[in-house]
Design a protein around this motif. Structure first.
Motif, PDB file in Angstrom:
ATOM      1  N   ALA A 200      -7.721  21.441   6.919  1.00 17.97           N
ATOM      2  CA  ALA A 200      -8.741  22.324   7.496  1.00 17.97           C
ATOM      3  C   ALA A 200      -8.388  23.790   7.280  1.00 17.97           C
ATOM      4  O   ALA A 200      -9.185  24.685   7.579  1.00 17.97           O
ATOM      5  N   THR A 201      -7.212  24.027   6.746  1.00 21.99           N
ATOM      6  CA  THR A 201      -6.774  25.390   6.428  1.00 21.99           C
ATOM      7  C   THR A 201      -7.386  25.900   5.117  1.00 21.99           C
ATOM      8  O   THR A 201      -7.156  27.059   4.749  1.00 21.99           O
ATOM      9  N   TRP A 202      -8.158  25.068   4.413  1.00 22.64           N
ATOM     10  CA  TRP A 202      -8.673  25.443   3.089  1.00 22.64           C
ATOM     11  C   TRP A 202     -10.183  25.193   2.985  1.00 22.64           C
ATOM     12  O   TRP A 202     -10.616  24.361   2.173  1.00 22.64           O
ATOM     13  N   PRO A 203     -11.032  25.903   3.755  1.00 25.32           N
ATOM     14  CA  PRO A 203     -12.477  25.619   3.712  1.00 25.32           C
ATOM     15  C   PRO A 203     -13.114  25.810   2.334  1.00 25.32           C
ATOM     16  O   PRO A 203     -14.003  25.030   1.966  1.00 25.32           O
ATOM     17  N   ASP A 204     -12.696  26.797   1.554  1.00 27.68           N
ATOM     18  CA  ASP A 204     -13.303  26.992   0.235  1.00 27.68           C
ATOM     19  C   ASP A 204     -12.984  25.814  -0.695  1.00 27.68           C
ATOM     20  O   ASP A 204     -13.856  25.325  -1.433  1.00 27.68           O
ATOM     21  N   GLN A 205     -11.734  25.379  -0.638  1.00 23.01           N
ATOM     22  CA  GLN A 205     -11.329  24.236  -1.457  1.00 23.01           C
ATOM     23  C   GLN A 205     -12.060  22.974  -0.996  1.00 23.01           C
ATOM     24  O   GLN A 205     -12.440  22.130  -1.811  1.00 23.01           O
ATOM     25  N   LEU A 206     -12.247  22.857   0.315  1.00 21.14           N
ATOM     26  CA  LEU A 206     -12.972  21.711   0.868  1.00 21.14           C
ATOM     27  C   LEU A 206     -14.395  21.669   0.322  1.00 21.14           C
ATOM     28  O   LEU A 206     -14.901  20.608  -0.069  1.00 21.14           O
ATOM     29  N   ARG A 207     -15.042  22.832   0.255  1.00 26.27           N
ATOM     30  CA  ARG A 207     -16.407  22.891  -0.258  1.00 26.27           C
ATOM     31  C   ARG A 207     -16.473  22.376  -1.707  1.00 26.27           C
ATOM     32  O   ARG A 207     -17.356  21.591  -2.065  1.00 26.27           O
ATOM     33  N   SER A 208     -15.503  22.794  -2.506  1.00 26.07           N
ATOM     34  CA  SER A 208     -15.528  22.365  -3.913  1.00 26.07           C
ATOM     35  C   SER A 208     -15.197  20.877  -4.049  1.00 26.07           C
ATOM     36  O   SER A 208     -15.717  20.191  -4.925  1.00 26.07           O
ATOM     37  N   ILE A 209     -14.345  20.382  -3.165  1.00 30.74           N
ATOM     38  CA  ILE A 209     -14.015  18.948  -3.191  1.00 30.74           C
ATOM     39  C   ILE A 209     -15.231  18.130  -2.767  1.00 30.74           C
ATOM     40  O   ILE A 209     -15.512  17.071  -3.339  1.00 30.74           O
TER      41      ILE A 209
END
Lengths: 286, 286
Positions: A200-209
Motif C-alpha cells: 500500500a506504500t506504492w499507489p502509482d505502481q498499484l495503478r499500473s499493476i
C-alpha cells in the motif's frame, strides 16, 4: 493427509467475492503476534499466542473479509509456535477465507511438500509465494482447485526496488510488471485462483499493476505501521466492481491497545479501517 | 531468546573452511524426509522422521562438510513436524555447520521474526534466503555475526530462467548475475557471511557466477535426483583454494536403500559422492 473442512472446492476468488458482499468489507485482518509484545494479561508464550489471536478473531469476525496469519511471528516462539498456528487456524470460522502469509518459493518436489503442509495439513485457503524460481516451482500450488496463490509483485518495503524495479530488456518494463503479467497468465491457465501482493506504500505502481492484471485479487499490506495511504491505494487498486482488494492491517488492529481492553480496541480499530476503506470505495465508484 | 551452543561467534565461512580441511569433504548432506517414503522399519510420522534423520547423521557425520535439513519436508508432517526438526537439529554435532533450507524472504519486521526463529530458537548456523525483496529485507539476517546467509541466485529447476535469466537493462546481465553481484557486496558490507545457491544443473552459469563472486561459498543442490553433473559443477565452481563449494545431495544418500539397511547404504552413497567430488577437485587443481 488430514481432511480439512476448509479446503472448499469453490474457487478462492469466488469465496472472497461472496464474503466481501456479505460483510461489505475489504478488510484483511493480519495476525502477527510479535514476541515480547503481548497485551496486558496475556502470557508471552505459545499458549498466549492462541489466547491473543482467538480473542482478536472473536472481536473482528463480522468485519473481516479474510484473516492472514504471518508464519514468522508464530515460529519465533520456537517449536510450540507451529502448534499455536494450528490452534489459531481452528478458531477462524469456516466461511472466512484464511491466507497463510508464508512467502514460499522452492523447486517442485519441495513445493509439493509445502502444498501438503499448508493446504492439506493446516487447511489454508490461500498462501503467499515468491516468484523468483519461476512458473514450474509454483505448479504444485497452482494445480490446486479452490485454493489461492498470491504472488509477490511489488512489496511494501522501502528497498523493494532493489530487484523489483529493475527494467527488463526488451519492453523496458520493471520486474514487478513482468511478474504481474505472468500471474495473470497463470490465473487463466491453472485451477487455482492467482492473486498479487502489492504494498500500500506504492499507489502509482498499484495503478499500473491493476492495468496489467485487471481481474486478480490484490493483497495490500503496508497500511498503518508501514505508512501506506488507504484512500490512495483503494482508488488505485479497486476493480470496477468495487472489490478485488484485500486491505491488510495487522499491528494497527492487534495493538490498538496494550491493555486488557485490547480486543475491544482491536474491534474499534477494525471498524474504523473498514469504514475508511469503504469511504474510499464510494469515492472511487462515484 | 534461548541460548544455543551452536551460535558460534566464528564466521560461517571460516567454520566451513575448517570443516572442509578436517574432513577433506565438500559434501553437504541434505535431510529431506519425504512423507510416505520412509525406509523399512521406520514409522511414517514425526517420530519416524527423527529416527530416520538421526540414523543418517550417525552414518555420515565424519563425511559431512555440513547438514542441510529442508524445512518443507518436516512441515509436511503437520504441527509435529517442527518438533521433529528441533529434535533432528540436536542430533547434529556442534562442530558440523547446519544450514536450514527455508528460503525465507519478507519485509524487515517479519524477517526479524524469522531470524529469531531460525538463528536463536533452532540454532541454525546458516539459512537460505530469497533476494526478491531486496537488501533491506535481508538486513536482519545479514546483521548477524557468525551466521551464514545463502542467497538464491540460479536455482536448479528447469524453469528457473523464467525470471532469473531475464536480462536487466543497461549492462544486459541476467538477473542471476545481478543478484550474485549484490550478494558479494553484502558479504563485504555486513557481519554475516554471504553465500549463493546455484543449481548443479547449470555448470556454465556457475562458472560465470564464480567470476562475479570469487570468494563466496556456493551451495550446489541438484546433483543426483535433479540430474546435475558433479564433475562439471566442481570444475566450474571451485575456488583456487580447492574449496568454496557445498555439494548437496539429499535423496541420493537418504534413499540409497529403501530397506532396513538404509543407514549403511547412505554411508556408502555418501562416500562415493565425496570421492567423486574430490576426484574432480584434484583434476581441477592439477
Amino acid at each position: 493427509m488430514t481432511e480439512q473442512p476448509h479446503s472448499a472446492a469453490r474457487a478462492f476468488d469466488i469465496q472472497l467475492a461472496e464474503r466481501a458482499e456479505v460483510t461489505d468489507s475489504l478488510l484483511c485482518v493480519g495476525l502477527d503476534p510479535v514476541r515480547g509484545r503481548m497485551p496486558l494479561g496475556i502470557p508471552d508464550n505459545a499458549a498466549g499466542v492462541v489466547e491473543f489471536c482467538s480473542s482478536l478473531i472473536e472481536a473482528t469476525e463480522d468485519l473481516a473479509l479474510a484473516y492472514k496469519p504471518n508464519l514468522a511471528f508464530f515460529l519465533a516462539y520456537g517449536a510450540d509456535g507451529l502448534d499455536a498456528l494450528y490452534a489459531v487456524r481452528k478458531r477462524i470460522p469456516n466461511d472466512i477465507p484464511m491466507i497463510l502469509d508464508c512467502k514460499v518459493g522452492d523447486v517442485g518436489s519441495t513445493a509439493q511438500a509445502y502444498a501438503s503442509a499448508w493446504f492439506d495439513e493446516l487447511g489454508a485457503d490461500a498462501i503467499t509465494v515468491h516468484p523468483y524460481l519461476g512458473e514450474d516451482s509454483l505448479e504444485p500450488f497452482l494445480a490446486r482447485p479452490g485454493k489461492g496463490v498470491i504472488v509477490l509483485a511489488k512489496t511494501s518495503n522501502a528497498g523493494s526496488g532493489d530487484l523489483q524495479d529493475k527494467p527488463i530488456t526488451g519492453d523496458q518494463r520493471p520486474v514487478y510488471h513482468y511478474i504481474a503479467g505472468r500471474a495473470a497468465a497463470w490465473d487463466a491457465a491453472y485451477p487455482a485462483s492467482v492473486g498479487l501482493v502489492v504494498g500500500a506504500t506504492w499507489p502509482d505502481q498499484l495503478r499500473s499493476i491493476r492495468e496489467i492484471a485487471p481481474d486478480l485479487p490484490i493483497l495490500l499490506p503496508g497500511v498503518g505501521a508501514q505508512g501506506g495511504d488507504v484512500a490512495a491505494s483503494v482508488r488505485a487498486g479497486l476493480r470496477p466492481d468495487g472489490t478485488g482488494l484485500l486491505c491488510s492491517s495487522s499491528r494497527g488492529i492487534m495493538y490498538a491497545s496494550a491493555g486488557a481492553d485490547f480486543a475491544d480496541a482491536a474491534r474499534g480499530a477494525a471498524i474504523r479501517f473498514r469504514d475508511e476503506i469503504n469511504a474510499a470505495r464510494l469515492t472511487n465508484i462515484a
